[in-house]
Every structure is written in structure tokens, then in C-alpha cells.
Enzyme design. Structure first.
Site, PDB file in Angstrom:
ATOM      1  N   HIS A  67       0.828  -1.212   0.000  1.00  0.00           N
ATOM      2  CA  HIS A  67       0.000   0.000   0.000  1.00  0.00           C
ATOM      3  C   HIS A  67       0.855   1.251   0.000  1.00  0.00           C
ATOM      4  CE1 HIS A  67       0.110   1.247   4.332  1.00  0.00           C
ATOM      5  NE2 HIS A  67       0.161  -0.041   4.610  1.00  0.00           N
ATOM      6  N   GLU A 212      -5.082   2.093   2.499  1.00  0.00           N
ATOM      7  CA  GLU A 212      -5.044   0.946   3.409  1.00  0.00           C
ATOM      8  C   GLU A 212      -5.267   1.379   4.847  1.00  0.00           C
ATOM      9  OE1 GLU A 212      -3.212  -1.928   6.249  1.00  0.00           O
ATOM     10  OE2 GLU A 212      -2.678   0.164   5.883  1.00  0.00           O
ATOM     11  N   HIS A 322       3.872   3.273  13.171  1.00  0.00           N
ATOM     12  CA  HIS A 322       3.035   4.487  13.226  1.00  0.00           C
ATOM     13  C   HIS A 322       3.685   5.580  14.059  1.00  0.00           C
ATOM     14  CE1 HIS A 322      -1.085   2.867  11.712  1.00  0.00           C
ATOM     15  NE2 HIS A 322      -0.070   2.468  10.960  1.00  0.00           N
TER      16      HIS A 322
END
Length: 357
Positions: A67, A212, A322
Site C-alpha cells: 500500500h 489501506e 506508526h
């Protein structure tokens, strides 16, 4: 990986690609793939795919998916005194969002601001993480009008400024390794197939899909369009070799020990078995993880498509997911490239990864 490959990796990591706004990075990826495959196409929402044709016209199709999008923020509100309030794009971690630089893609070009962080000496929050609506971005402006003059409005998006760096020669650190690193891996697989003059028994579709981070949406679009006979989703997974992580709870996944094969209901055992076979045959390191349900990756959209698509999920071990300091090992990149190339080499015209009675 050669120097040109690493230069491309640096370029595509430096290029912002927040969810819903992936096209600048997609164009870079497409230009790279154009030299390595037979055709490159794009759909209405920016899903981009490159096709390497098989030896025979009636060949089956393998989809390799990564992605293109990354987490970020969008502008929700501009205060009268020129500060921004923001919304999350995907799973942006509010706990680490203060005191950071953010680059917004405005109508007049890039605008850089900082997320405010009140000094610990005068902060009265008992050490609690901020709420999303408590975050604010300082652009150096003193009014809403000044912000608008910079070319920003509600809905414009931004990502952290943090670019790539190498630690200890082989540990790559950057925002957006999830999942730009796997989009890069797709280009390297295509390059290796071309350099080795491999004409595969199946058509290979390299898909760099969008959105995504907000629900595996682009993979659903592309899989429906391509209708592949089998698929392998390439994404990232949590490396559990940093302090404080319970391996009994999260599994044992380490940097530098190869890609990680997922086992679970969404992951077809026949494709997994072939990946394990080529890993053993060609002495390619491979780790394993398990899930009791779906994978949390594009594999979840892919395997459900049409009448069901046999799908595997191979992930890059990643520390600090993240965050602006996501960390991966370049040895795992090489191992994953080798694994997928070996899988493609193993394909026979009549291979069928579906179950039968």
C-alpha cells in the site's frame, strides 16, 4: 540492492503520501515500474499497478500487493489567532504528536508547522496523553487570514517531516516505512526478474494500492478489477525485540531474521506451504506469526474478493510502527525480495492454490 535502488528508496520515502493523497508518490513508483514491466496503469482513486506478462497468453495471474499511503493529519479548524486543530488520517498516535514538525500540502505548496508542546515546567496535565482535539499546530501565523494566505484551508493534509536515516549501516529509520518500504520491495522484485531474464509462468501484477490505513480500501478496488488467481500481500508487522514487549502476548518477531509469514484463517495454507518450501529450498530466512482472525492488512480485502482469492501475507518486521522513527532492517528487505522471486520462479502453468475435495 544497488545504489540506484537506494536512491529511489530515499526519494519515495521523502515524498509525502497521506491517505487519499497518494498520487505524487504513485507517479514516482509508476515511473520506476515502467522500465521493469510490460505496462503500468492507474484507476480513478490512484491505485497503480504494473503487469509483467507470462510466457503463455492463457496464464493465471498472481497479485503482489503493497500500500502506498501513510498516516497523517488533516486540518479540521483554523482558530482566529492562526493555530490549526487537526483530525487524524489513519492511526496517527496522539501520544507522540506534540513537539513535532509537520509538512502540510497546501494550495500554494508545502507549509511547515510545529505541533505545540507546553513546557513541562508549566504544564498541568498529570502526565496524561493529550486528546486529539487538544493538539494544535503553530505555523508562525497570528490570524486565520495569515493561514489562508499561506494557502491552507480546512481539509488540507500533512505528514511528519522526518526523512530516512541509517543506523549502524543497515537499520533504516523513517516515517512511512509502513508501507512505502514494501512498495519499494515490489520494484526490486520486478528489477530482479528482469535482470535474471525470468519469464514467469503466471502473469504478475504488482499493485501499489491506496487508502489501506483507513480500511484496506484500495486493495478491494484493485482485486475486484484484476480478479487474480492468487495473491501475496506485503506489509509490515510488529517486531517484538525491543524492550517491554511480551513475546507470549505478541509473538517473537525480530529485525534481521527475514520476512514474517502470517498464519491464520485469512492466509491460505497452500500458498503459505509453497512460501515455506521455497524458503527452505533456497535457504532464505523466514519468520512466522499467527492471528486468530484476520490480518489487519490488505490481505483481508483481497481474500474476500469475488469467490475468494487464495492469499498469503508476508510482512516486514518493524519497530515503532506508526511513529516518525519506524525502524526496519535492510537484510529483511533483501530476504523478502529473494523469497518472492523464488516463489514466482516456482510457479507452474497448472498450479492451483485453491482447495478441492
Amino acid at each position: 540492492m544497488n545504489d540506484d535502488s537506494l536512491d529511489f528508496l530515499t526519494e519515495i520515502l521523502e515524498t509525502p503520501s497521506p491517505t487519499g493523497h497518494e498520487m505524487e508518490a504513485q507517479r514516482l513508483w509508476a515511473a520506476q515500474m515502467k522500465e521493469l514491466t510490460d505496462s503500468v496503469k492507474c484507476d480513478a482513486y490512484g491505485n497503480t499497478w504494473a503487469t509483467l506478462k507470462a510466457k503463455n497468453k492463457d496464464a493465471k495471474t498472481l497479485l503482489l500487493d503493497a500500500h502506498a499511503d501513510e498516516i497523517g493529519f488533516s486540518i479540521r479548524y483554523i482558530t482566529d489567532d492562526g493555530y490549526l486543530r487537526v483530525e487524524r488520517l489513519g492511526g496517527s498516535d496522539v501520544a507522540i504528536a506534540r513537539g513535532r514538525r509537520i509538512r502540510f500540502m497546501g494550495a500554494e505548496g508545502e507549509v511547515i508547522g510545529v505541533t505545540g508542546n507546553t513546557a513541562i515546567h508549566i504544564r498541568d496535565d498529570d502526565g496524561k496523553n493529550p486528546k486529539l482535539w487538544e493538539l494544535y499546530v503553530d505555523l508562525g501565523a497570528s490570524s486565520r487570514e495569515e493561514v489562508e494566505e499561506l494557502g491552507l484551508r480546512i481539509g488540507h493534509v500533512g505528514v511528519y517531516c522526518d526523512g530516512p536515516m541509517l543506523m549502524n549501516g543497515k537499520r533504516l529509520v523513517c516515517r512511512a516505512l509502513d508501507d512505502r518500504l514494501c512498495g519499494f520491495i515490489l520494484t526490486e522484485i520486478a528489477r530482479k526478474l528482469k535482470e535474471d531474464k525470468i519469464k514467469p509462468a503466471w502473469n504478475i501484477v504488482f499493485g501499489n494500492t491506496v487508502q489501506e490505513e483507513v480500511g484496506c480500501i484500495g486493495a478491494q478496488m484493485l482485486t475486484h478489477r484484476i480478479n487474480p488467481d492468487a495473491a501475496i500481500c506485503l506489509d509490515v508487522t510488529h517486531a517484538t525485540d525491543s524492550p517491554g514487549l511480551d513475546k507470549g502476548r505478541y509473538g517473537d518477531v525480530r529485525l534481521g531474521k527475514g520476512g514474517c509469514l502470517c498464519h491464520g484463517p485469512a492466509c491460505h495454507p497452500k500458498i503459505n506451504a509453497r512460501l515455506e518450501l521455497v524458503s527452505h529450498k533456497d535457504n532464505i530466512p523466514l519468520q512466522h506469526e499467527t492471528t486468530g482472525r484476520t490480518t489487519g492488512t490488505n490481505a483481508d480485502s483481497i481474500f474476500r474478493s469475488h469467490n475468494g482469492v487464495p492469499c498469503a501475507n508476508v510482512s516486514m518486521p518493524l519497530r515503532y510502527m506508526h511513529s516518525p522513527v519506524e525502524t526496519a532492517d535492510l537484510d529483511d528487505v533483501d530476504a523478502t525480495i529473494d523469497l518472492i522471486v523464488s516463489f514466482i520462479k516456482s510457479l507452474k502453468k497448472d498450479d492451483d492454490f485453491g482447495h478441492s475435495l
